[in-house]
Design a protein around this motif. Structure first.
Motif, PDB file in Angstrom:
ATOM      1  N   LEU A  62       0.837  -1.208   0.000  1.00 53.22           N
ATOM      2  CA  LEU A  62       0.000   0.000   0.000  1.00 53.22           C
ATOM      3  C   LEU A  62       0.870   1.255   0.000  1.00 53.22           C
ATOM      4  CD1 LEU A  62      -2.745  -1.076   2.563  1.00 53.22           C
ATOM      5  CD2 LEU A  62      -3.039  -0.817   0.100  1.00 53.22           C
ATOM      6  N   ALA A  63       1.970   1.191   0.754  1.00 52.08           N
ATOM      7  CA  ALA A  63       2.885   2.330   0.804  1.00 52.08           C
ATOM      8  C   ALA A  63       3.466   2.593  -0.588  1.00 52.08           C
ATOM      9  CB  ALA A  63       3.991   2.085   1.821  1.00 52.08           C
ATOM     10  N   GLY A  64       3.706   1.514  -1.328  1.00 57.49           N
ATOM     11  CA  GLY A  64       4.199   1.656  -2.691  1.00 57.49           C
ATOM     12  C   GLY A  64       3.179   2.324  -3.599  1.00 57.49           C
ATOM     13  N   GLU A  65       1.905   1.984  -3.398  1.00 58.82           N
ATOM     14  CA  GLU A  65       0.848   2.508  -4.272  1.00 58.82           C
ATOM     15  C   GLU A  65       0.388   3.918  -3.888  1.00 58.82           C
ATOM     16  OE1 GLU A  65      -2.477  -0.291  -4.505  1.00 58.82           O
ATOM     17  OE2 GLU A  65      -1.009  -1.917  -4.379  1.00 58.82           O
ATOM     18  N   PHE A  66       0.315   4.171  -2.582  1.00 56.39           N
ATOM     19  CA  PHE A  66      -0.295   5.427  -2.122  1.00 56.39           C
ATOM     20  C   PHE A  66       0.698   6.357  -1.428  1.00 56.39           C
ATOM     21  CE2 PHE A  66      -3.784   2.342  -2.219  1.00 56.39           C
ATOM     22  CZ  PHE A  66      -4.794   3.055  -2.841  1.00 56.39           C
ATOM     23  N   GLY A  67       1.971   5.944  -1.425  1.00 54.36           N
ATOM     24  CA  GLY A  67       2.983   6.669  -0.658  1.00 54.36           C
ATOM     25  C   GLY A  67       3.114   8.143  -1.013  1.00 54.36           C
ATOM     26  N   ASP A  68       2.742   8.513  -2.250  1.00 55.00           N
ATOM     27  CA  ASP A  68       2.861   9.920  -2.637  1.00 55.00           C
ATOM     28  C   ASP A  68       1.761  10.778  -1.999  1.00 55.00           C
ATOM     29  OD1 ASP A  68       1.085   8.379  -4.156  1.00 55.00           O
ATOM     30  OD2 ASP A  68       1.094   9.815  -5.823  1.00 55.00           O
ATOM     31  N   ARG A  69       0.640  10.122  -1.628  1.00 55.44           N
ATOM     32  CA  ARG A  69      -0.480  10.897  -1.087  1.00 55.44           C
ATOM     33  C   ARG A  69      -0.726  10.666   0.399  1.00 55.44           C
ATOM     34  NH1 ARG A  69      -4.344   8.330  -5.184  1.00 55.44           N
ATOM     35  NH2 ARG A  69      -2.512   6.973  -5.340  1.00 55.44           N
ATOM     36  N   VAL A  70      -0.211   9.528   0.905  1.00 56.01           N
ATOM     37  CA  VAL A  70      -0.441   9.192   2.311  1.00 56.01           C
ATOM     38  C   VAL A  70       0.908   8.902   2.956  1.00 56.01           C
ATOM     39  CG1 VAL A  70      -1.565   7.548   3.887  1.00 56.01           C
ATOM     40  CG2 VAL A  70      -2.675   8.142   1.721  1.00 56.01           C
ATOM     41  N   LYS A  71       1.084   9.396   4.183  1.00 54.38           N
ATOM     42  CA  LYS A  71       2.301   9.065   4.926  1.00 54.38           C
ATOM     43  C   LYS A  71       2.046   7.756   5.680  1.00 54.38           C
ATOM     44  CE  LYS A  71       4.573  12.248   7.545  1.00 54.38           C
ATOM     45  NZ  LYS A  71       4.881  12.990   8.815  1.00 54.38           N
ATOM     46  N   PHE A  72       2.858   6.738   5.387  1.00 62.78           N
ATOM     47  CA  PHE A  72       2.694   5.439   6.041  1.00 62.78           C
ATOM     48  C   PHE A  72       3.669   5.325   7.211  1.00 62.78           C
ATOM     49  CE2 PHE A  72       0.499   4.717   2.171  1.00 62.78           C
ATOM     50  CZ  PHE A  72      -0.447   3.747   2.449  1.00 62.78           C
ATOM     51  N   THR A  73       3.131   4.981   8.372  1.00 73.35           N
ATOM     52  CA  THR A  73       3.972   4.862   9.557  1.00 73.35           C
ATOM     53  C   THR A  73       3.652   3.581  10.318  1.00 73.35           C
ATOM     54  OG1 THR A  73       2.460   5.987  11.068  1.00 73.35           O
ATOM     55  CG2 THR A  73       3.952   7.388   9.807  1.00 73.35           C
ATOM     56  N   LYS A  74       4.595   3.190  11.161  1.00 74.62           N
ATOM     57  CA  LYS A  74       4.399   2.030  12.041  1.00 74.62           C
ATOM     58  C   LYS A  74       4.716   2.448  13.452  1.00 74.62           C
ATOM     59  CE  LYS A  74       5.722  -2.097  10.686  1.00 74.62           C
ATOM     60  NZ  LYS A  74       6.267  -3.254   9.973  1.00 74.62           N
ATOM     61  N   CYS A  75       3.949   1.958  14.399  1.00 73.68           N
ATOM     62  CA  CYS A  75       4.225   2.250  15.800  1.00 73.68           C
ATOM     63  C   CYS A  75       4.287   0.936  16.569  1.00 73.68           C
ATOM     64  CB  CYS A  75       3.126   3.162  16.349  1.00 73.68           C
ATOM     65  SG  CYS A  75       3.384   3.593  18.080  1.00 73.68           S
ATOM     66  N   ASN A  76       5.469   0.642  17.090  1.00 74.90           N
ATOM     67  CA  ASN A  76       5.660  -0.572  17.888  1.00 74.90           C
ATOM     68  C   ASN A  76       5.092  -0.320  19.289  1.00 74.90           C
ATOM     69  OD1 ASN A  76       6.750  -2.465  19.696  1.00 74.90           O
ATOM     70  ND2 ASN A  76       8.563  -2.774  18.417  1.00 74.90           N
ATOM     71  N   VAL A  77       3.968  -0.986  19.600  1.00 75.25           N
ATOM     72  CA  VAL A  77       3.271  -0.706  20.858  1.00 75.25           C
ATOM     73  C   VAL A  77       4.032  -1.235  22.072  1.00 75.25           C
ATOM     74  CG1 VAL A  77       1.034  -0.711  19.687  1.00 75.25           C
ATOM     75  CG2 VAL A  77       1.826  -2.794  20.827  1.00 75.25           C
ATOM     76  N   ASP A  78       4.958  -2.140  21.829  1.00 78.10           N
ATOM     77  CA  ASP A  78       5.757  -2.692  22.917  1.00 78.10           C
ATOM     78  C   ASP A  78       6.732  -1.635  23.438  1.00 78.10           C
ATOM     79  OD1 ASP A  78       6.349  -4.753  24.603  1.00 78.10           O
ATOM     80  OD2 ASP A  78       7.744  -5.746  23.249  1.00 78.10           O
ATOM     81  N   ASP A  79       7.346  -0.901  22.517  1.00 74.13           N
ATOM     82  CA  ASP A  79       8.306   0.137  22.901  1.00 74.13           C
ATOM     83  C   ASP A  79       7.628   1.468  23.200  1.00 74.13           C
ATOM     84  OD1 ASP A  79      10.205  -1.749  22.331  1.00 74.13           O
ATOM     85  OD2 ASP A  79      10.617  -0.998  20.311  1.00 74.13           O
ATOM     86  N   ASN A  80       6.419   1.649  22.674  1.00 72.62           N
ATOM     87  CA  ASN A  80       5.739   2.943  22.774  1.00 72.62           C
ATOM     88  C   ASN A  80       4.320   2.789  23.306  1.00 72.62           C
ATOM     89  OD1 ASN A  80       7.864   4.626  21.241  1.00 72.62           O
ATOM     90  ND2 ASN A  80       7.436   2.916  19.853  1.00 72.62           N
ATOM     91  N   PRO A  81       4.163   2.600  24.600  1.00 76.07           N
ATOM     92  CA  PRO A  81       2.830   2.312  25.144  1.00 76.07           C
ATOM     93  C   PRO A  81       1.900   3.528  25.200  1.00 76.07           C
ATOM     94  CG  PRO A  81       4.460   2.367  26.904  1.00 76.07           C
ATOM     95  CD  PRO A  81       5.216   2.532  25.626  1.00 76.07           C
TER      96      PRO A  81
END
Lengths: 309, 108
Positions: B46-65
């Motif tokens: 999805l990041a490949g397809e929509f990356g120009d219009r949407v910012k794709f992020t990940k949040c590791n909930v273990d490190d960032n509660p």
């Protein structure tokens, strides 16, 4: 033999579908596997599998399926992320109607598996993701030092409740009967675990809270008495339903919707085979799914051969 | 970290997500979660397809509660779409790629 896009189409990418793929690829069939999500199926949410041979200490569900997927791909199985919407089995060549088109095949293996059954009580959907869960390995760590409920009495309910005790302060295990159905070894562990409190002969009738889940209401089926349990989470493992809705009347299903198949995994339609949890079978395990699938692939190969003569 | 997907943490969540000009998709995940690992490749596509219009992020909930706690997240994988700092869509559990594409298109 009539021309078709594929010799064999496998529908579903859990242990049954991947195993059928391994056998079909090694038989050098022109085969494709369609999976609507990602390969894995229900074992992706299984924390630990210790009854599948070959792993002396057990293996996590996600590792096992990752290995199966790698093995199938290495042998040349083509796996495509695509949802099968329906089947047209009226002709000799079978039509598989996908989300974005139609492909044809001479044989089909249905390995669509099953999904967890819901309780069907008020609050269940509203609090899904905010306390209601079907996956202990995903969501258990959110409940460190909290109190949770688990509903069910089979292998999954007991195994996953044991897993929850690694995080939760207390687990109420709510079961509608007065004894468990789970394997004896799991029962022994559960009874020996002082974090698990059994709530026998009881069903959940309501799930309540505000921002997050706060309490559940359970009813004793013997006395009719209702009581509230203050919990932060509620995990539901009360059985499974087959993923066979897309089949309509195209193959014969049993009264619960599982595909009826014989000892060669043949369904009511020649050239269509079934394997795994979606089949009417007395036991639903990884071991039985892969066994079914090996037979289904073998039967499909013979069926395809027979068309050539 | 895969190309095109930004790892966000409790410390930069506000700046990268809430204050973002572009719509943002946050994939709340954890290393212990099988289905999270399984949908990873879909999110990358999805990041490949929509990356120009949407910012794709990940949040590791273990490190960032803190960040998942703010949104009441008690199940993963959970994908949340933010637009101008507001939640416009939230999806929990494994879903088909087509459904996510539809969701992104409706957000844009």
């Amino acid at each position: 033999m009539e021309n078709a896009d594929y010799d064999l189409v496998i529908i579903g990418g859990g242990p049954a579908g991947l195993t059928a793929g391994i056998y079909a690829a090694r038989a050098r069939l022109n085969v494709i596997l369609f999976e609507k999500l990602v390969p894995g199926g229900q074992i992706l949410v299984t924390d630990w599998i210790e009854n599948y041979p070959g792993f002396p200490d057990g293996i996590s569900g996600s590792d096992l399926v990752e290995n199966m997927t790698k093995q199938a791909k290495r042998l040349g199985l083509k796996i495509e992320s695509n949802e099968v919407v329906s089947l047209d089995l009226s002709g000799k060549v079978k039509k598989i109607i996908l989300d974005n088109g139609t492909v044809t095949a001479n044989a089909i293996i249905l390995a669509t598996g099953a999904h967890p059954q819901k309780l069907g009580v008020p609050g269940e959907d509203a609090f899904f993701g905010r306390g209601i869960s079907f996956c202990a390995t995903c969501d258990g760590p959110f409940f460190r030092n909290k109190t949770v409920a688990a509903v069910g009495g089979g292998d999954t309910a007991v195994q996953e409740s044991l897993f929850l005790t690694k995080f939760a302060r207390k687990v109420y295990l709510i079961h509608r009967r007065d004894k468990l159905r789970a394997a004896k070894i799991l029962q022994e562990r559960a009874f020996a675990n002082n974090k698990i409190e059994f709530v026998w002969n009881s069903v959940v009738t309501r799930i309540e809270g505000s921002d997050g889940l706060e309490k559940i209401v359970v009813k004793n089926v013997k006395t009719g008495e209702e009581k509230e349990l203050a919990v932060d989470g509620c995990f539901i493992w009360v059985g499974i339903l087959p993923n066979t809705g897309f089949l309509g009347n195209s193959v014969k299903l049993d009264e619960y919707g599982f595909v009826i198949a014989g000892h060669k995994m043949e369904t009511s339609v020649p050239g269509v085979f079934a394997a795994g949890d979606g089949r009417n079978t007395p036991l639903r395990q990884v071991a039985t799914a892969v066994g079914d699938a090996a037979i289904a692939a073998f039967s499909a190969e013979h069926y395809i051969e027979s068309l050539k003569n | 970290m895969s190309e095109g997907i930004l790892e966000v943490s409790d410390s930069n969540f506000d700046a990268e997500v809430m204050q973002s000009e572009k719509p943002v998709m946050v994939d709340f995940w954890a290393p212990w979660c099988g289905p999270c690992k399984a949908i990873g490749p879909i999110v990358e596509e999805l990041a490949g397809e929509f990356g120009d219009r949407v910012k794709f992020t990940k949040c590791n909930v273990d490190d960032n509660p803190v960040s998942p706690g703010k949104f009441g997240i008690k199940a993963i994988p959970t994908l949340i779409f933010f637009k101008q700092g507001k939640i416009v869509d939230q999806i929990t559990g494994m879903v088909a790629k087509a459904k996510l594409e539809k969701s992104i298109n409706s957000v844009l």
